[in-house]
Enzyme design. Sequence first.
Site, mmCIF file in Angstrom:
data_model
loop_
_atom_site.group_PDB
_atom_site.id
_atom_site.type_symbol
_atom_site.label_atom_id
_atom_site.label_comp_id
_atom_site.label_asym_id
_atom_site.label_seq_id
_atom_site.Cartn_x
_atom_site.Cartn_y
_atom_site.Cartn_z
ATOM 1 N N ASP A 164 -7.978 5.326 17.596
ATOM 2 C CA ASP A 164 -6.544 5.451 16.630
ATOM 3 C C ASP A 164 -5.016 4.932 17.630
ATOM 4 O OD1 ASP A 164 -4.603 6.517 14.886
ATOM 5 O OD2 ASP A 164 -4.517 8.550 15.389
ATOM 6 N N ASN A 216 -9.369 5.840 4.780
ATOM 7 C CA ASN A 216 -8.579 4.909 4.830
ATOM 8 C C ASN A 216 -8.837 4.119 4.067
ATOM 9 O OD1 ASN A 216 -9.715 4.635 8.808
ATOM 10 N ND2 ASN A 216 -7.929 5.828 8.178
#
Length: 265
Positions: free
Chosen positions: A41, A89
């Site tokens: 991330d 996502n």
Amino acid sequence: MFMTHSTASAAEALPADPIPPAAYELARQGLLPRHLAMIMDGNGRWAQAHGLSRSHGHRAGAETVRGLTRMARKLGIEVLTLYAFSEQNWSRPASEIQGLLTLLVEFLGHELDEMRKNDIRLVALGNIARLPLPVRITLQHAIDTTARGRGMILALCLSYGGREDLVQATRTLAKRVAAGELAASAIDEAAISRALWTGSLPCPPDLVVRTSGEQRLSNFLLWESAYAELYFSPVAWPDFNEPQLCDALVAFSQRQRRFGGVAAL
Ligand code: IPE
Ligand code: IPE
Ligand code: MG
């Protein structure tokens, strides 16, 4: 004289090993996780901080993947699972998704030879059918080409969600019960584990690392991480390199895992 000179220049020409000695020492002592899982991330924020586009951040993140995969392989880690793209996502802008998928295809193309040479087996975990066909073809080619790798499993989580996995596993088991192949009473932890996308992995994650300061799982390996050690780093993924992974491994080696039992004296 000549020998000394040529030896010295040969040594200089060799790139220094970026893996800190402490990591090798942990490997020697058998203190590493068998299965390391990472939530990669912070690419976007890293890019923003450097005045770059998000896609540059993802490109820089792909370099980290290369380095850390090599490190995990050299240390003898059995399974490296990387959260590359979550089911959630898909809600990102189409251009970012396209950029990420292009990077994936490039990565698979560039790394295939190295994966094969290093005896790495690639597996993909997730709702793979949702990926565009050209991506699936490249992915399947890499999976087939590396299928005999025994040195390390590199598991890429693509269009992955832990809840989605539990839903598909439940449906699979329910169908088998409905077909009379499986008794409802035979559904136990092992049966559920096998029905999950991760069912072919040899063990659940021992260590889950998340970069970029967020302290959440974001739908990653929900069932499998029941007893994983969690390690959160403030460092963004593109800057999370060999020394930072070494720090995470050192921290892991100092944890006391009890699995609900009592501490050994
Ligand atoms: C991780 O970086 C890559 C993916 C989730 C695909 P992000 O893109 O989430 O970066 P941030 O969190 O916005 O900084
Ligand atoms: C988790 O990161 C997913 C991956 C690393 C692939 P996100 O950036 O998508 O997670 P949230 O939205 O911050 O929870
Ligand atoms: Mg993020």
